[in-house]
Motif scaffolding. Structure first.
Motif, PDB file in Angstrom:
ATOM      1  N   ILE A  66      35.356  33.262  44.050  1.00  0.00           N
ATOM      2  CA  ILE A  66      36.802  33.199  44.288  1.00  0.00           C
ATOM      3  C   ILE A  66      36.968  32.830  45.752  1.00  0.00           C
ATOM      4  O   ILE A  66      36.126  33.146  46.575  1.00  0.00           O
ATOM      5  N   GLN A  67      38.072  32.140  46.064  1.00  0.00           N
ATOM      6  CA  GLN A  67      38.272  31.718  47.444  1.00  0.00           C
ATOM      7  C   GLN A  67      39.683  31.990  47.895  1.00  0.00           C
ATOM      8  O   GLN A  67      40.610  31.964  47.081  1.00  0.00           O
ATOM      9  N   ALA A  68      39.840  32.181  49.202  1.00  0.00           N
ATOM     10  CA  ALA A  68      41.172  32.294  49.778  1.00  0.00           C
ATOM     11  C   ALA A  68      41.980  31.072  49.350  1.00  0.00           C
ATOM     12  O   ALA A  68      41.448  29.976  49.200  1.00  0.00           O
ATOM     13  N   GLY A  69      43.269  31.264  49.168  1.00  0.00           N
ATOM     14  CA  GLY A  69      44.105  30.246  48.565  1.00  0.00           C
ATOM     15  C   GLY A  69      44.162  28.931  49.307  1.00  0.00           C
ATOM     16  O   GLY A  69      44.393  27.887  48.724  1.00  0.00           O
ATOM     17  N   PRO A  79      34.233  41.211  44.977  1.00  0.00           N
ATOM     18  CA  PRO A  79      35.256  40.196  44.700  1.00  0.00           C
ATOM     19  C   PRO A  79      35.641  40.222  43.218  1.00  0.00           C
ATOM     20  O   PRO A  79      34.914  40.771  42.405  1.00  0.00           O
ATOM     21  N   LYS A  80      36.755  39.621  42.915  1.00  0.00           N
ATOM     22  CA  LYS A  80      37.237  39.418  41.541  1.00  0.00           C
ATOM     23  C   LYS A  80      37.724  40.692  40.857  1.00  0.00           C
ATOM     24  O   LYS A  80      37.819  40.738  39.641  1.00  0.00           O
ATOM     25  N   LEU A 135      43.221  39.941  49.625  1.00  0.00           N
ATOM     26  CA  LEU A 135      43.631  39.708  48.242  1.00  0.00           C
ATOM     27  C   LEU A 135      44.219  38.314  48.085  1.00  0.00           C
ATOM     28  O   LEU A 135      44.801  37.760  49.013  1.00  0.00           O
ATOM     29  N   LYS A 136      44.068  37.768  46.891  1.00  0.00           N
ATOM     30  CA  LYS A 136      44.734  36.513  46.536  1.00  0.00           C
ATOM     31  C   LYS A 136      45.365  36.726  45.180  1.00  0.00           C
ATOM     32  O   LYS A 136      44.643  36.938  44.196  1.00  0.00           O
ATOM     33  N   GLU A 137      46.649  36.743  45.145  1.00  0.00           N
ATOM     34  CA  GLU A 137      47.377  37.016  43.896  1.00  0.00           C
ATOM     35  C   GLU A 137      46.879  38.289  43.212  1.00  0.00           C
ATOM     36  O   GLU A 137      46.639  38.321  42.005  1.00  0.00           O
ATOM     37  N   THR A 156      40.782  40.719  44.444  1.00  0.00           N
ATOM     38  CA  THR A 156      40.000  40.857  45.679  1.00  0.00           C
ATOM     39  C   THR A 156      39.177  39.598  45.936  1.00  0.00           C
ATOM     40  O   THR A 156      38.610  39.006  45.013  1.00  0.00           O
ATOM     41  N   LEU A 157      39.104  39.235  47.222  1.00  0.00           N
ATOM     42  CA  LEU A 157      38.351  38.051  47.640  1.00  0.00           C
ATOM     43  C   LEU A 157      36.917  38.387  48.036  1.00  0.00           C
ATOM     44  O   LEU A 157      36.101  37.492  48.280  1.00  0.00           O
TER      45      LEU A 157
END
Lengths: 364, 364, 364, 364
Positions: free
Chosen positions: B116-119, C31-32, C70-72, C75-76
């Protein structure tokens, strides 16, 4: 403090060069790893003094004793303690050093820091301290080899001004160990050996560059922002005695390139987890995280500080004295530093493997 | 993990480049230290984007907010939390990057590691992350300055192939900051600025070398065998974005010398605690411990990976794509990296100062 | 130093009770992980001052702000920074305390240690500091819940000499939160509330015991020999303000039993990974490692030190003075300490989950 | 992981109960400390098996070997490695245990965690592991004694239901060691010894409570908010085998008091650095920091899990089996646990002494 390295795969070393023993505790090694003890002894033999005519004549067989942590050669997950007895100590050789600070050696700074020094020899500043690193590193190597077929290959690239060019694709451990200077180019190796002997006869010493190549590196290792993989590799290698410089990938030379020249283009692939790049100026690490390409590093080692030539220096009272080192020492540390480099790299990778496992394997 | 640095003087940073804020907690700072907050803001201004024509145009005033740990400007000995809000975020600029891996950038490896990545933007891989380091480093600098008059001076030594020679004896912070590229040789600086602008117009980028000089270093800092001072400095500096190499003292060049040429002779002195050496190939550190001489280092920074030129790369599905970076970025990171280098060096020295105090000051 | 907790799942808190903000950085979270932010706010509301008639009237809404990581809502894998602004500060209330040491409070020892104190209120010694713990703990709880359906339930077992007996099989969070004292036995709870009010009106305070039950604990957590699971739980809970004692399983009472009475017999099972025991005097931990049974603990909290009654004490000059506390304070900390206990337990379990994953999941 | 304790004064232990050796590395000890090696051996003798009729008959002389870190009995500031060889191993005694999980012992959980177990005996879960703690603790004790005349006194307060009352003002080490159960009340001690023998003959075991008193504690030790002094003491003591509870100062009993009864009033004094209190319900620690009063603790030890009586349990296949322990074991661990408690307390105080020195001694 200062004698531990690693977070989850953690080593702690002990021992002075002329004390009773040197060794290590490795804590955090995964359980159920089958250990080949001969491979550990083999790495110790690669760093052993007296192994050839171009190393210190100190005579130590460096026979490993494993005190804990294994059951019939299998790791228990508990601390693995390993030890080597010091045998060929000759404190007398150093009796004139106790109050004299060898130039560019650790004598003076240990005195400044601790106000007391080991009775003879370099104490903890001696390369003898690295026995614990090499023993633990040999276990780390086996962990990486067993799980990912990871191979760590270090060799002497340059001695003084005698440089070599090595075909990295054909490089093997046996090729590296095929001569006593550990340069896989035999012709250049012969010149290097000659140079070292000449300087030794002259009561002098030399340094050079060790190069390290790591193949089959799992991707995803490294923890931004401070514990980037190259940062921990730099620390690991700059903690070895006599190191003065570290490069990853393109290093200092790469700074002469433009971005468009330096960037490593990705190659189209069906399996994103095995991305490859056309060039490898990154040296296998991008953004502090391994990308699966080979890791490539260079490490600078200065000429040995302890030399036979007479030098001016001061004693512990600050008075000027003349000195000629009588203790046994290497005219060039690089041939024996090769397994030390291997070991430190293995320790960093094993630690980051467990750190990555801890954080990133639990949620699919 | 990976966002903390130091053992006793310990920083932990947070924040993505396009998130709500970036900042730091500094834990372990001695109580009763008078802090000049303007000096912290000044260091942030030195690393601020948009500070000149040769830096990224992103417009951030990077106004510092201190959330805890001070009382009327005096440290309480409790955690000092500092924060800067992100303002000029333009996630849209990066919308085409989310699924495309910029060559030699961290996009691909973050994806491999975290899944997952920062937006948008570089997330933690952006140099924006260093705000926390610089704020905490500015406090470390004041601690060292107040206690030992220690001065940390970094400057741009080389850009691409344009090198400078600097008289270290006459070097001052104001001289370094007298031009926008932070090279204290004005004539060379002008050439460097010209080169950077040319490359920028060409959609390209360049790297170079930063040199760092530390004066009035207390002796005795550094903890053998793993936490040697040069090892922790190497880690600190190699944890900065875009670094590819590190040298202490004579570095790689010193490996061409003989031991008799390389050794630094001590000068006779009545006060053994203030030993000086004739030369300083050691770069102020011997056996992993500071000897009181100047610490001298060089750090290699690669050319910025994000460039305006069209490049081939792959997306998150492994398919080849063409890309031209639209986000704002520096054509050359070095001018803004100068305060980052200062800060990391200050953090290492402050930490080792406290570590040395812990172990070696209690028994006289 | 001292404001970080955990090794791989690591929190660092900041903030004084009357400073700008209090908060936390959580580093190492996988993450995730999908985060329910309402659940974090809910835990903060459970520890919020002013939540009922038996807590301090300080009026804080303790609205959470998430600054990074966080992204939406996912966790990143990067540091998660969370913060709550202080609003209802009344430094004036404490102006008479600055030079007066409240008996059994931290005023005197902070003065002895740091030589300087936060301007008003308890500074870092205030329970306000626990906001960061509770916010991070709420994330740890979600990690454990999502992966193993782990449930952490703490409740007020005893207030002063009013004890309760709880049927642990029927215990739920809503049952615990069904009254303001957080004792799941409503009749006993009513007596407790009455007692607290009486003591408050009398300018006095009381303590008691919180019990904690953890269900669905993964087995294998804990790292002998120093980082045994009960050792880290003990540290975690004894780091909460006002704690004086800790028990795991049979605790002090179990020491009156013979070995043959105390031992927990295993029950025959086809699946060795889900071993159960007939009794649970071990409290779910044997040899420092969780065995999969419920973890059961008790924690003693002393009566609040700050009371309205006039007390003799000394000021910073050592002179005797009379004092009556004017600041807002809880007559009994236990109702608000319940979510703090939950959180510390969650932080310990999450950390040990990752530590176990690091070492024991990689070799099958 | 898990075999290291302490931050600046840091021990790492190794060794299984039936392996080659057990021992410790102590890293971070101040240099120039004169060590009385007899005092270390004396502490090992106090924890030695076979020391009396009420301890395990395993015959080990536990002769200490110091491998590094000292020069003529003076600490060098480098790691101090200490080791004891295992001699009286009888793996045969345990052959029936390898696949059988003793109830309430660590056999089952080690199996669950690591998937492999030490060949015989308790491995790392054996109290034999504490040799390293006791050896390092004996050095910590000397550091504290030399600098502050600090005295750490632990004794057996209760065995099973036989309780003692001790006049703490007259307590001495020789009084504690005057009988084999280490209860300084001779009459009660005789009853305790009788009880232990009876239970032993019955194939059973018992537990009890150890109390610990620390006199002449420097004030200012402890690092809020997580590394509070009582939190680290709790962890240290709950990491000892067989512990089930911990109390500081008034403990669980203090929770029956009102605040006005529980608070410790300060006594007027000219020297604020030597503040005294009338009562000591705080147990010498307030707000996580030592206040200079005596530190007072109680620790609960469960009855020994390994007993001679036949018990039902399961084997590694989950099948029910009957077992009678044949290995040598203590019918009551408390007499030998006394020096273990002393040592863990000394390690915590020495570590916090250095941590306090690091942060709070550098700015006057």
């Amino acid at each position: 403090m200062g004698s531990s390295f690693g977070k989850n795969f953690r080593v702690t070393t002990f021992g002075e060069s002329h004390g009773g023993a040197v060794g290590v505790i490795l804590d955090g090694c995964p359980p159920k790893l089958k250990i080949n003890i001969d491979l550990i002894q083999n790495e110790l033999d690669r760093r052993r003094p007296g192994q050839s005519k171009i190393t210190t004549p100190r005579n130590e067989d460096d026979k490993l004793e494993i005190l804990s942590g294994l059951k019939e050669g299998i790791t228990l997950g508990t601390p693995i303690a390993m030890m080597v007895r010091n045998k060929d100590q000759r404190p007398g050789d150093y009796s004139n050093l106790e109050q004299v600070f060898r130039p560019s050696h650790a004598d003076g700074t240990y005195h400044l820091k601790y106000g007391i020094q080991a009775g003879s020899g370099g104490g903890r500043a001696s390369a003898r301290e690295t026995i614990g690193r090499v023993a633990a590193g040999a276990i780390a190597k086996q962990l990486l080899k067993n799980l990912f077929n990871t191979e760590i290959l270090s060799w002497v690239k340059r001695i003084h001004d005698i440089d070599s060019q090595v075909n990295k694709n054909k490089l093997t451990l046996s090729k590296i160990d095929s001569n006593i200077v550990r340069c896989p180019d035999d012709k250049v190796a012969a010149k290097m050996i000659k140079r070292i002997k000449e300087l030794q006869q002259d009561g002098d010493s030399c340094g050079g560059v060790i190069e390290c190549l790591v193949k089959n590196v799992p991707s995803g290792l490294g923890m931004p922002v401070f514990d980037k993989l190259e940062a921990d590799l730099a620390k690991a290698l700059m903690s070895l005695p006599a190191t003065k410089g570290f490069e990853i990938g393109s290093g200092f030379l790469g700074t002469y390139l433009r971005g468009s020249e330096h960037n490593d283009s990705f190659i189209e692939s069906d399996d994103i987890s095995k991305l490859k790049t056309i060039s490898n100026n990154s040296g296998g690490i991008q953004g502090g995280i391994s990308n699966g390409e080979n890791i490539e590093m260079k490490i600078a080692f200065k000429p040995t500080a302890t030399i036979g030539k007479e030098q001016k220096t001061v004693n512990a009272d600050g008075k000027e004295v003349l000195m000629k080192a009588k203790g046994r020492h290497d005219p060039c540390v690089l041939p024996r530093a090769v397994p030390m480099v291997d070991s430190m790299v293995a320790l960093v990778l094993a630690d980051h493997l467990l750190l990555h496992q801890a954080q990133c394997s639990i949620i699919k």
